[in-house]
Design an enzyme around this catalytic site. Structure first.
Site, PDB file in Angstrom:
ATOM      1  CG  ASP A   1     105.459   1.443  13.070  1.00  0.00           C
ATOM      2  OD1 ASP A   1     105.791   0.963  11.968  1.00  0.00           O
ATOM      3  OD2 ASP A   1     104.342   1.950  13.275  1.00  0.00           O
TER       4      ASP A   1
ATOM      5  CG  ASN B   1     100.814   5.715  13.327  1.00  0.00           C
ATOM      6  OD1 ASN B   1     101.036   6.608  12.511  1.00  0.00           O
ATOM      7  ND2 ASN B   1     101.574   4.634  13.436  1.00  0.00           N
TER       8      ASN B   1
ATOM      9  CB  CYS C   1     107.360   5.315   5.073  1.00  0.00           C
ATOM     10  SG  CYS C   1     107.729   6.659   6.207  1.00  0.00           S
TER      11      CYS C   1
ATOM     12  NE  ARG D   1     102.483   1.435   3.843  1.00  0.00           N
ATOM     13  CZ  ARG D   1     102.774   2.378   4.723  1.00  0.00           C
ATOM     14  NH1 ARG D   1     103.732   3.231   4.483  1.00  0.00           N
ATOM     15  NH2 ARG D   1     102.105   2.459   5.855  1.00  0.00           N
TER      16      ARG D   1
HETATM   17  C1  EPZ Z   1      99.873   1.383  10.102  1.00  0.00           C
HETATM   18  O1  EPZ Z   1     100.025   1.306   8.691  1.00  0.00           O
HETATM   19  C2  EPZ Z   1     100.851   2.424  10.573  1.00  0.00           C
HETATM   20  N1  EPZ Z   1     100.516   3.684   9.923  1.00  0.00           N
HETATM   21  C3  EPZ Z   1     102.272   2.019  10.231  1.00  0.00           C
HETATM   22  O2  EPZ Z   1     103.131   2.956  10.837  1.00  0.00           O
HETATM   23  C4  EPZ Z   1     102.570   0.648  10.855  1.00  0.00           C
HETATM   24  O3  EPZ Z   1     103.837   0.199  10.409  1.00  0.00           O
HETATM   25  C5  EPZ Z   1     101.501  -0.365  10.423  1.00  0.00           C
HETATM   26  O4  EPZ Z   1     100.181   0.136  10.737  1.00  0.00           O
HETATM   27  C6  EPZ Z   1     101.655  -1.711  11.119  1.00  0.00           C
HETATM   28  O5  EPZ Z   1     101.610  -1.546  12.507  1.00  0.00           O
HETATM   29  C7  EPZ Z   1      99.538   4.428  10.419  1.00  0.00           C
HETATM   30  O6  EPZ Z   1      98.907   4.111  11.414  1.00  0.00           O
HETATM   31  C8  EPZ Z   1      99.265   5.714   9.721  1.00  0.00           C
HETATM   32  P1  EPZ Z   1      98.427  -2.215   8.070  1.00  0.00           P
HETATM   33  P2  EPZ Z   1      98.940   0.559   7.815  1.00  0.00           P
HETATM   34  O7  EPZ Z   1      97.229  -1.974   7.229  1.00  0.00           O
HETATM   35  O8  EPZ Z   1      97.610   0.807   8.427  1.00  0.00           O
HETATM   36  C9  EPZ Z   1      98.791  -5.747   4.824  1.00  0.00           C
HETATM   37  C10 EPZ Z   1     104.946   4.421  10.961  1.00  0.00           C
HETATM   38  O9  EPZ Z   1     106.180   4.296  10.856  1.00  0.00           O
HETATM   39  N2  EPZ Z   1      97.547  -5.173   4.258  1.00  0.00           N
HETATM   40  O10 EPZ Z   1      98.239  -2.619   9.491  1.00  0.00           O
HETATM   41  O11 EPZ Z   1      99.136   0.982   6.409  1.00  0.00           O
HETATM   42  C11 EPZ Z   1      99.984  -4.820   4.629  1.00  0.00           C
HETATM   43  O12 EPZ Z   1     100.583  -5.033   3.373  1.00  0.00           O
HETATM   44  C12 EPZ Z   1     104.010   3.735  10.010  1.00  0.00           C
HETATM   45  O13 EPZ Z   1     104.404   5.137  11.805  1.00  0.00           O
HETATM   46  C13 EPZ Z   1      96.897  -5.814   3.227  1.00  0.00           C
HETATM   47  O14 EPZ Z   1      97.352  -6.857   2.736  1.00  0.00           O
HETATM   48  O15 EPZ Z   1      99.377  -0.939   8.017  1.00  0.00           O
HETATM   49  C14 EPZ Z   1     100.860  -5.199   5.798  1.00  0.00           C
HETATM   50  O16 EPZ Z   1     101.630  -6.338   5.477  1.00  0.00           O
HETATM   51  C15 EPZ Z   1     104.669   3.084   8.872  1.00  0.00           C
HETATM   52  N3  EPZ Z   1      95.747  -5.260   2.725  1.00  0.00           N
HETATM   53  C16 EPZ Z   1      99.874  -5.591   6.893  1.00  0.00           C
HETATM   54  O17 EPZ Z   1      98.627  -5.840   6.218  1.00  0.00           O
HETATM   55  C17 EPZ Z   1      95.211  -4.121   3.246  1.00  0.00           C
HETATM   56  O18 EPZ Z   1      94.152  -3.682   2.750  1.00  0.00           O
HETATM   57  C18 EPZ Z   1      99.638  -4.534   7.955  1.00  0.00           C
HETATM   58  O19 EPZ Z   1      99.326  -3.298   7.338  1.00  0.00           O
HETATM   59  C19 EPZ Z   1      95.883  -3.473   4.300  1.00  0.00           C
HETATM   60  C20 EPZ Z   1      97.050  -4.012   4.795  1.00  0.00           C
END
Ligand code: EPZ
Length: 419
Positions: A306, A23, A117, A122
Protein backbone atom coordinates in the site's frame (compact mmCIF):
# COMPACT_ATOMS: atom_id res chain seq x y z
CA UNK A 1 -17.32 13.89 -9.76
CA UNK A 2 -14.64 16.06 -8.14
CA UNK A 3 -11.15 16.68 -9.44
CA UNK A 4 -8.04 18.34 -8.01
CA UNK A 5 -6.23 21.20 -9.73
CA UNK A 6 -2.68 21.36 -8.40
CA UNK A 7 -0.06 24.07 -8.85
CA UNK A 8 3.24 22.18 -8.65
CA UNK A 9 6.86 22.80 -7.70
CA UNK A 10 6.15 22.74 -3.96
CA UNK A 11 8.53 21.72 -1.21
CA UNK A 12 6.30 20.38 1.58
CA UNK A 13 7.17 21.66 5.07
CA UNK A 14 5.27 21.73 8.36
CA UNK A 15 3.22 19.36 10.51
CA UNK A 16 0.54 16.83 9.72
CA UNK A 17 -1.74 14.93 12.10
CA UNK A 18 -2.37 11.29 11.13
CA UNK A 19 -5.93 9.92 11.36
CA UNK A 20 -7.11 6.55 12.62
CA UNK A 21 -6.30 3.55 10.42
CA UNK A 22 -8.73 2.90 7.59
CA UNK A 23 -7.96 -0.81 7.45
CA UNK A 24 -8.51 -1.19 11.21
CA UNK A 25 -11.73 0.86 11.17
CA UNK A 26 -13.29 -1.10 8.30
CA UNK A 27 -12.78 -4.30 10.33
CA UNK A 28 -13.59 -3.02 13.83
CA UNK A 29 -16.91 -1.46 12.74
CA UNK A 30 -18.26 -4.83 11.50
CA UNK A 31 -16.74 -6.45 14.62
CA UNK A 32 -19.12 -4.37 16.78
CA UNK A 33 -21.94 -6.50 15.34
CA UNK A 34 -20.64 -9.35 17.50
CA UNK A 35 -21.49 -7.35 20.62
CA UNK A 36 -25.00 -7.41 22.05
CA UNK A 37 -24.51 -3.91 23.43
CA UNK A 38 -23.18 -0.40 22.82
CA UNK A 39 -19.63 0.37 21.67
CA UNK A 40 -17.93 3.75 21.35
CA UNK A 41 -15.10 3.98 18.83
CA UNK A 42 -12.71 6.94 18.91
CA UNK A 43 -10.11 8.08 16.37
CA UNK A 44 -12.32 6.78 13.56
CA UNK A 45 -11.18 8.20 10.19
CA UNK A 46 -13.86 10.28 8.51
CA UNK A 47 -13.55 8.71 5.05
CA UNK A 48 -16.05 7.41 2.54
CA UNK A 49 -15.36 3.68 3.17
CA UNK A 50 -16.21 4.19 6.86
CA UNK A 51 -19.42 6.04 5.96
CA UNK A 52 -20.52 3.16 3.70
CA UNK A 53 -19.90 0.61 6.47
CA UNK A 54 -21.88 2.72 8.94
CA UNK A 55 -24.79 2.79 6.48
CA UNK A 56 -24.61 -1.00 6.15
CA UNK A 57 -24.58 -1.43 9.95
CA UNK A 58 -27.72 0.73 10.12
CA UNK A 59 -29.40 -1.33 7.39
CA UNK A 60 -28.72 -4.37 9.60
CA UNK A 61 -30.55 -2.75 12.51
CA UNK A 62 -27.63 -1.26 14.44
CA UNK A 63 -28.00 2.33 15.66
CA UNK A 64 -25.03 4.41 14.59
CA UNK A 65 -24.42 7.94 15.81
CA UNK A 66 -21.44 10.29 15.49
CA UNK A 67 -20.78 12.29 18.65
CA UNK A 68 -17.95 14.23 17.01
CA UNK A 69 -16.02 14.04 13.74
CA UNK A 70 -14.01 11.01 14.88
CA UNK A 71 -16.19 9.29 17.49
CA UNK A 72 -18.94 6.89 16.58
CA UNK A 73 -21.32 5.03 18.89
CA UNK A 74 -22.75 1.72 17.66
CA UNK A 75 -25.65 0.05 19.41
CA UNK A 76 -25.99 -3.51 18.07
CA UNK A 77 -28.58 -4.72 20.59
CA UNK A 78 -31.39 -4.80 18.03
CA UNK A 79 -29.38 -6.33 15.21
CA UNK A 80 -31.59 -7.95 12.60
CA UNK A 81 -30.08 -11.15 11.32
CA UNK A 82 -30.86 -10.28 7.69
CA UNK A 83 -28.81 -10.08 4.54
CA UNK A 84 -26.69 -6.99 4.12
CA UNK A 85 -28.01 -4.86 1.21
CA UNK A 86 -26.25 -6.05 -1.95
CA UNK A 87 -25.89 -2.67 -3.60
CA UNK A 88 -24.05 -1.41 -0.52
CA UNK A 89 -21.81 -4.39 0.19
CA UNK A 90 -20.64 -4.85 -3.39
CA UNK A 91 -19.32 -1.26 -3.38
CA UNK A 92 -16.19 -1.93 -1.42
CA UNK A 93 -13.72 -4.63 -0.55
CA UNK A 94 -13.92 -4.73 3.22
CA UNK A 95 -17.59 -5.76 3.14
CA UNK A 96 -16.22 -9.30 3.37
CA UNK A 97 -15.78 -8.64 7.12
CA UNK A 98 -19.57 -8.69 7.40
CA UNK A 99 -19.40 -12.37 6.49
CA UNK A 100 -17.22 -13.25 9.49
CA UNK A 101 -19.08 -10.93 11.89
CA UNK A 102 -22.60 -11.98 10.87
CA UNK A 103 -21.65 -15.64 10.70
CA UNK A 104 -20.32 -15.30 14.27
CA UNK A 105 -23.38 -13.47 15.64
CA UNK A 106 -26.25 -14.79 13.46
CA UNK A 107 -24.81 -18.02 12.00
CA UNK A 108 -25.80 -16.78 8.55
CA UNK A 109 -24.40 -14.09 6.29
CA UNK A 110 -24.79 -12.99 2.70
CA UNK A 111 -22.95 -10.10 1.00
CA UNK A 112 -22.43 -8.90 -2.56
CA UNK A 113 -19.13 -10.11 -4.04
CA UNK A 114 -16.79 -7.48 -2.61
CA UNK A 115 -15.82 -4.67 -5.01
CA UNK A 116 -13.19 -2.03 -4.22
CA UNK A 117 -9.96 -0.92 -5.84
CA UNK A 118 -8.98 -2.65 -9.05
CA UNK A 119 -5.70 -4.31 -8.10
CA UNK A 120 -6.13 -7.51 -10.15
CA UNK A 121 -7.58 -10.84 -9.01
CA UNK A 122 -8.78 -10.68 -5.41
CA UNK A 123 -9.81 -14.22 -4.42
CA UNK A 124 -11.40 -14.94 -1.03
CA UNK A 125 -10.90 -18.71 -1.07
CA UNK A 126 -8.92 -18.57 2.21
CA UNK A 127 -11.86 -16.88 3.96
CA UNK A 128 -14.39 -19.46 2.76
CA UNK A 129 -12.03 -22.36 3.45
CA UNK A 130 -11.66 -21.14 7.04
CA UNK A 131 -15.42 -20.73 7.55
CA UNK A 132 -15.94 -24.29 6.29
CA UNK A 133 -13.35 -25.67 8.72
CA UNK A 134 -15.42 -24.07 11.51
CA UNK A 135 -18.49 -25.95 10.26
CA UNK A 136 -20.13 -23.46 7.88
CA UNK A 137 -21.25 -24.09 4.32
CA UNK A 138 -20.46 -21.37 1.82
CA UNK A 139 -21.65 -20.67 -1.70
CA UNK A 140 -21.25 -18.09 -4.43
CA UNK A 141 -24.03 -17.31 -6.88
CA UNK A 142 -25.66 -14.34 -8.63
CA UNK A 143 -22.98 -11.95 -7.47
CA UNK A 144 -23.46 -12.92 -3.82
CA UNK A 145 -21.45 -14.91 -1.37
CA UNK A 146 -23.17 -16.61 1.55
CA UNK A 147 -22.11 -18.59 4.59
CA UNK A 148 -24.30 -20.47 7.10
CA UNK A 149 -23.72 -22.77 10.01
CA UNK A 150 -25.93 -24.54 12.55
CA UNK A 151 -23.07 -24.26 15.01
CA UNK A 152 -19.51 -22.93 14.70
CA UNK A 153 -16.94 -25.18 16.33
CA UNK A 154 -13.35 -24.05 16.90
CA UNK A 155 -10.70 -25.94 14.89
CA UNK A 156 -7.16 -25.56 13.56
CA UNK A 157 -6.92 -23.60 10.28
CA UNK A 158 -3.76 -23.30 8.20
CA UNK A 159 -3.81 -20.54 5.57
CA UNK A 160 -2.16 -21.33 2.22
CA UNK A 161 -1.35 -17.67 1.67
CA UNK A 162 -0.78 -14.88 4.15
CA UNK A 163 -3.97 -12.82 3.93
CA UNK A 164 -4.95 -9.79 5.99
CA UNK A 165 -8.64 -10.21 5.17
CA UNK A 166 -8.81 -13.95 5.83
CA UNK A 167 -6.94 -13.59 9.14
CA UNK A 168 -9.36 -10.92 10.41
CA UNK A 169 -12.44 -12.67 9.03
CA UNK A 170 -11.58 -15.92 10.79
CA UNK A 171 -10.95 -14.05 14.04
CA UNK A 172 -14.43 -12.52 13.68
CA UNK A 173 -16.08 -15.86 12.92
CA UNK A 174 -14.41 -17.72 15.77
CA UNK A 175 -14.61 -15.39 18.79
CA UNK A 176 -18.10 -16.71 19.64
CA UNK A 177 -17.52 -20.27 18.34
CA UNK A 178 -17.47 -23.21 20.70
CA UNK A 179 -13.94 -24.29 21.66
CA UNK A 180 -10.53 -23.22 20.45
CA UNK A 181 -9.55 -22.06 16.96
CA UNK A 182 -5.90 -21.92 15.95
CA UNK A 183 -5.01 -19.83 12.92
CA UNK A 184 -1.61 -20.57 11.38
CA UNK A 185 0.38 -18.65 8.74
CA UNK A 186 -1.58 -15.51 9.53
CA UNK A 187 -0.94 -11.90 8.55
CA UNK A 188 0.72 -9.69 11.18
CA UNK A 189 -0.21 -6.14 10.08
CA UNK A 190 -0.76 -3.55 12.86
CA UNK A 191 -4.48 -3.42 12.07
CA UNK A 192 -4.79 -7.17 12.79
CA UNK A 193 -3.35 -6.57 16.24
CA UNK A 194 -5.76 -3.64 16.63
CA UNK A 195 -8.80 -5.78 15.77
CA UNK A 196 -7.65 -8.42 18.30
CA UNK A 197 -7.01 -5.74 20.96
CA UNK A 198 -10.48 -4.31 20.38
CA UNK A 199 -12.18 -7.70 20.64
CA UNK A 200 -10.16 -8.62 23.75
CA UNK A 201 -11.19 -5.33 25.33
CA UNK A 202 -14.84 -6.44 25.07
CA UNK A 203 -14.22 -9.92 26.45
CA UNK A 204 -12.83 -12.06 23.59
CA UNK A 205 -9.91 -14.40 24.26
CA UNK A 206 -7.47 -13.94 21.39
CA UNK A 207 -3.76 -14.59 21.86
CA UNK A 208 -0.83 -14.22 19.47
CA UNK A 209 -2.03 -11.43 17.13
CA UNK A 210 1.12 -10.00 15.55
CA UNK A 211 2.81 -13.43 15.41
CA UNK A 212 2.44 -16.27 12.87
CA UNK A 213 -0.14 -18.12 15.00
CA UNK A 214 -3.30 -16.79 16.60
CA UNK A 215 -5.28 -18.78 19.17
CA UNK A 216 -8.91 -17.91 19.89
CA UNK A 217 -10.80 -19.43 22.79
CA UNK A 218 -14.48 -19.02 21.97
CA UNK A 219 -16.53 -17.09 24.56
CA UNK A 220 -20.32 -17.02 25.03
CA UNK A 221 -20.79 -13.31 24.52
CA UNK A 222 -18.97 -9.99 24.27
CA UNK A 223 -19.79 -7.12 26.60
CA UNK A 224 -20.88 -3.65 25.52
CA UNK A 225 -20.49 -0.21 27.14
CA UNK A 226 -16.89 0.02 26.10
CA UNK A 227 -14.79 2.76 24.47
CA UNK A 228 -11.91 1.91 22.15
CA UNK A 229 -9.55 4.15 20.19
CA UNK A 230 -8.42 3.03 16.73
CA UNK A 231 -4.68 2.78 16.00
CA UNK A 232 -3.08 5.54 13.84
CA UNK A 233 -2.96 4.85 10.11
CA UNK A 234 0.41 3.38 9.17
CA UNK A 235 -0.20 3.88 5.43
CA UNK A 236 -1.35 7.49 5.73
CA UNK A 237 1.76 8.23 7.82
CA UNK A 238 3.93 6.50 5.20
CA UNK A 239 2.28 8.52 2.43
CA UNK A 240 3.27 11.81 4.10
CA UNK A 241 6.79 10.47 4.85
CA UNK A 242 7.20 9.77 1.14
CA UNK A 243 5.72 13.16 0.24
CA UNK A 244 8.51 14.74 2.35
CA UNK A 245 11.13 12.76 0.42
CA UNK A 246 9.72 13.37 -3.09
CA UNK A 247 9.31 17.13 -2.47
CA UNK A 248 12.73 17.40 -0.73
CA UNK A 249 10.80 18.86 2.17
CA UNK A 250 10.64 18.52 5.95
CA UNK A 251 7.49 17.17 7.61
CA UNK A 252 6.67 16.38 11.23
CA UNK A 253 4.27 13.43 11.11
CA UNK A 254 2.27 13.52 14.36
CA UNK A 255 0.20 10.73 15.95
CA UNK A 256 1.93 7.77 14.32
CA UNK A 257 3.62 4.61 15.63
CA UNK A 258 7.20 4.75 14.28
CA UNK A 259 7.84 1.00 14.66
CA UNK A 260 4.96 0.26 12.26
CA UNK A 261 6.96 2.15 9.65
CA UNK A 262 10.40 0.53 10.15
CA UNK A 263 10.60 -1.03 6.66
CA UNK A 264 9.81 2.34 5.07
CA UNK A 265 12.14 4.32 7.35
CA UNK A 266 15.02 1.99 6.41
CA UNK A 267 14.34 2.62 2.70
CA UNK A 268 14.08 6.38 3.18
CA UNK A 269 17.48 6.41 4.89
CA UNK A 270 18.94 4.35 1.98
CA UNK A 271 17.46 6.94 -0.38
CA UNK A 272 19.29 9.76 1.40
CA UNK A 273 16.43 11.01 3.56
CA UNK A 274 16.63 11.73 7.29
CA UNK A 275 14.31 10.31 9.94
CA UNK A 276 13.98 11.52 13.51
CA UNK A 277 11.98 9.20 15.79
CA UNK A 278 10.20 11.32 18.42
CA UNK A 279 8.19 8.53 20.07
CA UNK A 280 4.68 9.25 18.81
CA UNK A 281 5.78 11.28 15.81
CA UNK A 282 8.42 11.19 13.08
CA UNK A 283 10.27 14.03 11.39
CA UNK A 284 11.18 13.17 7.80
CA UNK A 285 13.33 15.36 5.60
CA UNK A 286 15.43 15.12 2.48
CA UNK A 287 17.96 17.75 1.46
CA UNK A 288 19.97 15.85 -1.08
CA UNK A 289 19.46 14.02 -4.37
CA UNK A 290 17.38 10.86 -3.94
CA UNK A 291 19.45 7.67 -4.16
CA UNK A 292 17.94 4.86 -6.24
CA UNK A 293 17.00 1.66 -4.42
CA UNK A 294 15.20 -1.64 -4.96
CA UNK A 295 11.93 -2.60 -3.29
CA UNK A 296 10.04 -5.87 -2.90
CA UNK A 297 6.57 -5.63 -1.41
CA UNK A 298 5.80 -8.23 1.27
CA UNK A 299 3.34 -8.87 4.09
CA UNK A 300 4.15 -6.98 7.33
CA UNK A 301 6.84 -6.46 8.59
CA UNK A 302 8.04 -6.32 4.98
CA UNK A 303 7.61 -3.29 2.73
CA UNK A 304 3.83 -2.64 2.36
CA UNK A 305 2.24 -2.91 -1.07
CA UNK A 306 0.00 0.00 0.00
CA UNK A 307 3.06 2.32 -0.07
CA UNK A 308 4.46 1.00 -3.34
CA UNK A 309 2.97 3.66 -5.67
CA UNK A 310 3.95 6.46 -3.27
CA UNK A 311 7.62 5.36 -3.11
CA UNK A 312 7.48 4.95 -6.90
CA UNK A 313 7.15 8.75 -7.22
CA UNK A 314 10.44 9.32 -5.38
CA UNK A 315 12.16 6.60 -7.41
CA UNK A 316 10.91 8.21 -10.63
CA UNK A 317 13.07 11.27 -9.80
CA UNK A 318 15.98 9.40 -8.15
CA UNK A 319 19.55 9.78 -9.27
CA UNK A 320 19.78 6.41 -11.08
CA UNK A 321 17.78 3.26 -11.76
CA UNK A 322 15.60 1.43 -9.23
CA UNK A 323 13.53 -1.74 -9.43
CA UNK A 324 10.26 -2.49 -7.68
CA UNK A 325 9.00 -6.05 -7.38
CA UNK A 326 5.30 -6.17 -6.46
CA UNK A 327 4.51 -9.52 -4.89
CA UNK A 328 0.97 -8.95 -3.57
CA UNK A 329 -1.24 -7.37 -6.29
CA UNK A 330 -0.87 -8.05 -10.00
CA UNK A 331 -2.27 -4.70 -11.23
CA UNK A 332 -0.57 -2.28 -8.90
CA UNK A 333 1.63 -0.64 -11.53
CA UNK A 334 -1.19 1.14 -13.39
CA UNK A 335 -0.01 4.46 -11.93
CA UNK A 336 3.29 4.15 -13.80
CA UNK A 337 1.54 4.94 -17.12
CA UNK A 338 0.26 8.13 -15.50
CA UNK A 339 3.72 9.08 -14.17
CA UNK A 340 5.15 8.48 -17.64
CA UNK A 341 2.74 11.17 -18.91
CA UNK A 342 4.70 13.53 -16.62
CA UNK A 343 8.04 12.57 -18.18
CA UNK A 344 8.94 9.67 -15.88
CA UNK A 345 10.77 6.75 -17.46
CA UNK A 346 9.23 3.63 -15.99
CA UNK A 347 8.86 0.27 -17.67
CA UNK A 348 6.44 -2.05 -15.93
CA UNK A 349 5.93 -5.65 -16.93
CA UNK A 350 4.18 -8.26 -14.82
CA UNK A 351 5.39 -8.05 -11.23
CA UNK A 352 8.39 -5.82 -11.95
CA UNK A 353 8.87 -2.17 -12.79
CA UNK A 354 12.15 -0.48 -13.68
CA UNK A 355 12.38 3.21 -12.75
CA UNK A 356 15.03 5.16 -14.65
CA UNK A 357 15.23 8.35 -12.61
CA UNK A 358 14.57 11.67 -14.39
CA UNK A 359 15.49 15.18 -13.15
CA UNK A 360 11.95 16.56 -13.01
CA UNK A 361 8.31 15.62 -13.54
CA UNK A 362 6.14 17.99 -15.57
CA UNK A 363 2.43 18.75 -15.10
CA UNK A 364 -0.20 16.62 -16.83
CA UNK A 365 -3.84 15.55 -16.63
CA UNK A 366 -3.88 12.30 -14.66
CA UNK A 367 -6.38 9.62 -13.62
CA UNK A 368 -6.20 7.88 -10.24
CA UNK A 369 -6.62 4.15 -10.84
CA UNK A 370 -7.04 3.17 -7.18
CA UNK A 371 -6.70 4.64 -3.69
CA UNK A 372 -2.91 4.45 -3.22
CA UNK A 373 -2.21 5.25 -6.87
CA UNK A 374 -4.34 8.37 -6.34
CA UNK A 375 -2.26 9.43 -3.33
CA UNK A 376 0.96 8.81 -5.27
CA UNK A 377 -0.24 10.85 -8.26
CA UNK A 378 -1.24 13.69 -5.96
CA UNK A 379 2.33 13.79 -4.60
CA UNK A 380 3.63 13.71 -8.19
CA UNK A 381 1.41 16.70 -9.10
CA UNK A 382 2.60 18.64 -6.01
CA UNK A 383 6.27 18.32 -7.03
CA UNK A 384 5.89 18.58 -10.83
CA UNK A 385 6.59 21.73 -12.85
CA UNK A 386 3.33 23.47 -13.81
CA UNK A 387 -0.40 22.99 -13.19
CA UNK A 388 -1.79 19.44 -13.16
CA UNK A 389 -5.31 18.07 -12.95
CA UNK A 390 -6.09 14.85 -11.11
CA UNK A 391 -9.33 12.94 -11.86
CA UNK A 392 -11.07 9.97 -10.19
CA UNK A 393 -10.31 11.42 -6.77
CA UNK A 394 -13.23 9.52 -5.24
CA UNK A 395 -10.67 6.71 -4.90
CA UNK A 396 -8.54 8.95 -2.66
CA UNK A 397 -11.58 9.99 -0.59
CA UNK A 398 -12.20 6.32 0.22
CA UNK A 399 -9.13 6.15 2.44
CA UNK A 400 -7.59 9.57 3.17
CA UNK A 401 -9.36 12.05 5.42
CA UNK A 402 -9.29 15.68 4.17
CA UNK A 403 -6.18 14.95 2.15
CA UNK A 404 -6.14 18.28 0.34
CA UNK A 405 -6.43 20.21 3.63
CA UNK A 406 -3.54 18.23 5.12
CA UNK A 407 -1.34 18.86 2.06
CA UNK A 408 -2.38 22.54 1.92
CA UNK A 409 -1.19 23.01 5.51
CA UNK A 410 2.19 21.75 4.30
CA UNK A 411 2.30 24.35 1.54
CA UNK A 412 0.68 22.53 -1.40
CA UNK A 413 -1.58 24.51 -3.74
CA UNK A 414 -4.56 22.24 -4.35
CA UNK A 415 -8.10 23.15 -5.35
CA UNK A 416 -11.01 20.68 -5.30
CA UNK A 417 -13.38 21.38 -8.15
CA UNK A 418 -16.79 19.73 -8.73
CA UNK A 419 -17.37 18.94 -12.36
C1 EPZ B 1 -5.84 -5.87 2.65
O1 EPZ B 1 -6.54 -6.38 1.53
C2 EPZ B 1 -5.95 -4.37 2.56
N1 EPZ B 1 -7.36 -4.02 2.59
C3 EPZ B 1 -5.31 -3.86 1.29
O2 EPZ B 1 -5.31 -2.45 1.35
C4 EPZ B 1 -3.84 -4.32 1.24
O3 EPZ B 1 -3.29 -3.98 -0.02
C5 EPZ B 1 -3.77 -5.84 1.43
O4 EPZ B 1 -4.46 -6.23 2.64
C6 EPZ B 1 -2.34 -6.35 1.53
O5 EPZ B 1 -1.68 -5.71 2.59
C7 EPZ B 1 -7.99 -3.96 3.75
O6 EPZ B 1 -7.44 -4.17 4.82
C8 EPZ B 1 -9.43 -3.57 3.71
P1 EPZ B 1 -4.96 -9.96 1.39
P2 EPZ B 1 -6.92 -7.92 1.46
O7 EPZ B 1 -6.07 -10.91 1.64
O8 EPZ B 1 -7.26 -8.36 2.84
C9 EPZ B 1 -4.12 -13.35 -1.93
C10 EPZ B 1 -5.60 -0.28 0.54
O9 EPZ B 1 -5.10 0.38 -0.38
N2 EPZ B 1 -5.34 -13.99 -1.38
O10 EPZ B 1 -3.92 -9.78 2.45
O11 EPZ B 1 -7.95 -8.08 0.42
C11 EPZ B 1 -4.45 -12.05 -2.66
O12 EPZ B 1 -4.79 -12.31 -4.00
C12 EPZ B 1 -6.01 -1.71 0.34
O13 EPZ B 1 -5.85 0.18 1.66
C13 EPZ B 1 -5.72 -15.24 -1.82
O14 EPZ B 1 -5.07 -15.83 -2.70
O15 EPZ B 1 -5.55 -8.54 1.00
C14 EPZ B 1 -3.17 -11.27 -2.49
O16 EPZ B 1 -2.23 -11.65 -3.47
C15 EPZ B 1 -5.94 -2.17 -1.05
N3 EPZ B 1 -6.85 -15.81 -1.30
C16 EPZ B 1 -2.64 -11.72 -1.13
O17 EPZ B 1 -3.32 -12.95 -0.84
C17 EPZ B 1 -7.58 -15.20 -0.32
O18 EPZ B 1 -8.59 -15.79 0.12
C18 EPZ B 1 -2.88 -10.76 0.01
O19 EPZ B 1 -4.25 -10.39 0.04
C19 EPZ B 1 -7.19 -13.93 0.12
C20 EPZ B 1 -6.06 -13.33 -0.42
Amino acid sequence: MDKFIIEGNTKLCGEVEISGAKNAAVAILPATLLIDGITTLENVPNISDVKIICNILEALGAKVSWTDEHTVVIDSRDLKCVNAPLEMTSKFRASYYLLGALLGRCHHAEVGIPGGCNLGARPIDQHTKGFEVLGATTSVSQGKISASAKKLIGAPIYFDVVSVGATINLILASVLAKGTTTLDNVAKEPHIVDVANFLNSVGAEIRGAGTDTIKINGVQSLSGNHTYSIVPDQIEAGTFMLAAVASKGNILIKNCIPEHLDSLSAKIIEMGGKIEDLGDSLRVSCNSKINPTNIKTLPYPGFPTDLQPQIGVSLAIANGTSIINESIWESRFQYTDELNKMGAQITAQGKTAVFKGVKKLTAAHLYATDLRAGAALLIACIIADGQSELYNIHYIDRGYEHIEDKFRKLGAKIKRVSE
